[in-house]
Design an enzyme around this catalytic site. Structure first.
Site, PDB file in Angstrom:
ATOM      1  N   ASP A 165      -0.381  -9.463   0.838  1.00 10.65           N
ATOM      2  CA  ASP A 165      -0.745  -8.056   0.998  1.00 10.65           C
ATOM      3  C   ASP A 165      -2.045  -7.917   1.809  1.00 10.65           C
ATOM      4  OD1 ASP A 165      -0.462  -5.359   0.627  1.00 10.65           O
ATOM      5  OD2 ASP A 165      -1.035  -5.335  -1.479  1.00 10.65           O
ATOM      6  N   HIS A 166      -2.478  -6.680   1.986  1.00 12.25           N
ATOM      7  CA  HIS A 166      -3.669  -6.299   2.769  1.00 12.25           C
ATOM      8  C   HIS A 166      -4.725  -7.396   2.933  1.00 12.25           C
ATOM      9  CE1 HIS A 166      -2.137  -2.293   1.668  1.00 12.25           C
ATOM     10  NE2 HIS A 166      -2.703  -1.901   2.789  1.00 12.25           N
TER      11      HIS A 166
ATOM     12  N   GLU B  42     -14.625  10.613   5.019  1.00  8.28           N
ATOM     13  CA  GLU B  42     -13.986  11.651   4.225  1.00  8.28           C
ATOM     14  C   GLU B  42     -14.446  13.048   4.635  1.00  8.28           C
ATOM     15  OE1 GLU B  42     -14.504  11.610  -0.061  1.00  8.28           O
ATOM     16  OE2 GLU B  42     -13.059   9.971  -0.089  1.00  8.28           O
TER      17      GLU B  42
ATOM     18  N   HIS C 111      -3.821   5.963   0.478  1.00 12.70           N
ATOM     19  CA  HIS C 111      -4.574   4.764   0.124  1.00 12.70           C
ATOM     20  C   HIS C 111      -5.454   4.473   1.303  1.00 12.70           C
ATOM     21  CE1 HIS C 111      -2.307   2.559   2.940  1.00 12.70           C
ATOM     22  NE2 HIS C 111      -2.698   1.382   2.534  1.00 12.70           N
TER      23      HIS C 111
ATOM     24  N   HIS D  40       3.176   2.279   2.458  1.00  8.22           N
ATOM     25  CA  HIS D  40       2.084   1.882   1.554  1.00  8.22           C
ATOM     26  C   HIS D  40       1.676   3.077   0.699  1.00  8.22           C
ATOM     27  CE1 HIS D  40       0.351  -1.671   4.088  1.00  8.22           C
ATOM     28  NE2 HIS D  40       1.619  -1.823   3.801  1.00  8.22           N
TER      29      HIS D  40
ATOM     30  N   ASN E 285       5.636  -0.648  -0.868  1.00  8.65           N
ATOM     31  CA  ASN E 285       4.749  -1.389  -1.774  1.00  8.65           C
ATOM     32  C   ASN E 285       4.684  -0.711  -3.137  1.00  8.65           C
ATOM     33  OD1 ASN E 285       4.242  -2.986   0.421  1.00  8.65           O
ATOM     34  ND2 ASN E 285       2.082  -2.469   0.600  1.00  8.65           N
TER      35      ASN E 285
HETATM   36 ZN   LIG Z   1      -2.020  -0.196   3.714  1.00  7.34          ZN
END
Ligand SMILES: [Zn+2]
Length: 358
Positions: free
Chosen positions: A105-106, A178, A224, A262, A284
Site C-alpha cells: 500500500d501507499h 486545506e 483520504h 482509495h 481499498n
Molecule cells: Zn491513496
C-alpha cells in the site's frame, strides 16, 4: 470471454488476466490491508467463502508489525516483515482455492527505499522461480510535483516490468492546503484543487504505458487526502472523463486506465457501483475491516469479563482457560472480519466471480 487461472498468488500475465476479467465482468476486487496471520487468513477465508478473487496488501508499518515491533532496525523490519507476510500468503493461498494478488500500500517519498528493497526481493524470487514475490507495489507521490511523481514512477516501473510486476500510482490534486480548498458547491468538478485532472491521467498514460503495466488512483472526491472530510462530493464521472481523454488521444480500446478506488470506506453504495462502470478494478478497504476485527474482540471481552481478570475465579474457583485462550477471541475477530468482507465482495459485484480453476 471466460478466463481461468491456477489458484494461488497471481503475478505478471496472470495478474493482467485477472484484471481484464474484472473489468470485462464489471466487478472489482477488494484490496484488504492485513497486519498479521489473523487478518491475512481472514481475507483468504472470506474470498474462498464468496468464491471471489482478492488482493491482500501490506502497508510499511504492517510489514514492521509482522516482523515484530521490538526489532531495533525499523527499516529492515519493514522490509523483512513484508517479505515474511508475502511468503505466508505464497504458502497458503492455493489451499483457499482462489486467486490472490499480493500488493503493498501507499509509499510516499521517504518510503521509496522500502519499495526498492522489496523489488530486490522480487528480483531474486524471479531468478529462483520465474515469478516475482509481490504482484505489485504502490508508489504514492501525489503530494509531490507531478513531474517528480511520474519520473519516479517511470524509474521504478522500468525495473519492475521486466520481472512481471505492476505499479500502482496516485495522482493528487494541485492544491494541498486545506484552507485554500473550499467547498465544491461553489467551485465545481473542474476544480484542480479538489479533483485529479484528466490531463494528468493522460500524462501518466503516455509516460508509463509504453514501459509496463500500471494502475492509477485518482482523486475524485474520495476522502483520504488533503482536504476535510465532508467538504468534497464523490464525483466518479471524473474517472469517465479521464478514460475518454486517454481513449481519444491515444486511440486505445475503451477504458484503457486500470483505476483504483482509495478511501472508499463509508462511501455511498451507488457511487461505488458507478465507479465500477468507469474501469475501477480495485477498491481499498482497511478502516472498516479493522473496526470489524476490534469490535469482535471487544464483544468477547464484554461477554467473559472475569476471564480477562482471573485464571481461576477467586469467588467460585471457575477455571477460565477455555475463555482466555487467545485462539478464542482471535477467531471471533477473524469471523467478524470475514462477515464485513462478505459485504465488500457484494458491493463490488465479485461474489462467485473467482476465475481460479476448481
Ligand atoms: Zn491513496
Amino acid at each position: 470471454m471466460s478466463y481461468s487461472l491456477k489458484p494461488g498468488v497471481v503475478t505478471g500475465e496472470d495478474y493482467l488476466t485477472l484484471l481484464k476479467a474484472a473489468k470485462e465482468g464489471g466487478y472489482a476486487l477488494p484490496a484488504v490491508n492485513a497486519v498479521g496471520t489473523n487478518s491475512i487468513n481472514a481475507v483468504m477465508e472470506a474470498a474462498a467463502k464468496n468464491n471471489a478473487d482478492v488482493i491482500v496488501q501490506f502497508s510499511n508499518s504492517a510489514g514492521q508489525f509482522y516482523a515484530g515491533k521490538s526489532l531495533s532496525d525499523a527499516f529492515e523490519a519493514k522490509v523483512i516483515g513484508s517479505v515474511s507476510a508475502a511468503q505466508h500468503v505464497h504458502l497458503l493461498a492455493e489451499k483457499y482455492g482462489v486467486c490472490v494478488v499480493l500488493h503493498t500500500d501507499h509509499a510516499n517519498k521517504p518510503l521509496i527505499p522500502w519499495v526498492e528493497a522489496l523489488v530486490a526481493h522480487s528480483e531474486s524470487h524471479y531468478e529462483n522461480t520465474g515469478s516475482p514475490l509481490f504482484s505489485s507495489h504502490m508508489l504514492d507521490l501525489s503530494a509531490e510535483e507531478i513531474d517528480f511523481n511520474l519520473s519516479e514512477c517511470k524509474r521504478l516501473l522500468e525495473r519492475m516490468a521486466p520481472i512481471g510486476m505492476s505499479l500502482e500510482i496516485e495522482l493528487g490534486v494541485t492544491g494541498g492546503e486545506e484552507d485554500g480548498v473550499g467547498s465544491d458547491d461553489d467551485i465545481g468538478a473542474d476544480n484542480p484543487l479538489l479533483y485529479t485532472q484528466p490531463e494528468d491521467c493522460l500524462q501518466a498514460w503516455e509516460l508509463l504505458s509504453p514501459i509496463g503495466h500500471f494502475s492509477l488512483a485518482a482523486s475524485f472526491g474520495n476522502v483520504h487526502g488533503v482536504y476535510k472530510p465532508g467538504n468534497v462530493k464523490l464525483r466518479p464521472e471524473i474517472l469517465k472523463s479521464s478514460q475518454e481523454l486517454v481513449e481519444n488521444k491515444c486511440a486505445t480500446d475503451p477504458k484503457p486506465l486500470d483505476l483504483v478506488f482509495h478511501g472508499g470506506s463509508g462511501s455511498d453504495k451507488s457511487k461505488i457501483s458507478e465507479a465500477l462502470t468507469y474501469g475501477v478494478f480495485k477498491m481499498n478497504i482497511d478502516t472498516d475491516t479493522q473496526f470489524a476485527f476490534a469490535k469482535a474482540v471487544g464483544d468477547y471481552v464484554n461477554e467473559f469479563p472475569r476471564a480477562f481478570k482471573y485464571q481461576i475465579d477467586p469467588d467460585d474457583d471457575t477455571p477460565y482457560k477455555k475463555q482466555y485462550d487467545p485462539r478464542k477471541f482471535l477467531r471471533s475477530a477473524e469471523e467478524s472480519m470475514v462477515t464485513r468482507l462478505d459485504e465488500a465482495f457484494h458491493d463490488l459485484g465479485s461474489v462467485g466471480k473467482s476465475i481460479a480453476k476448481k
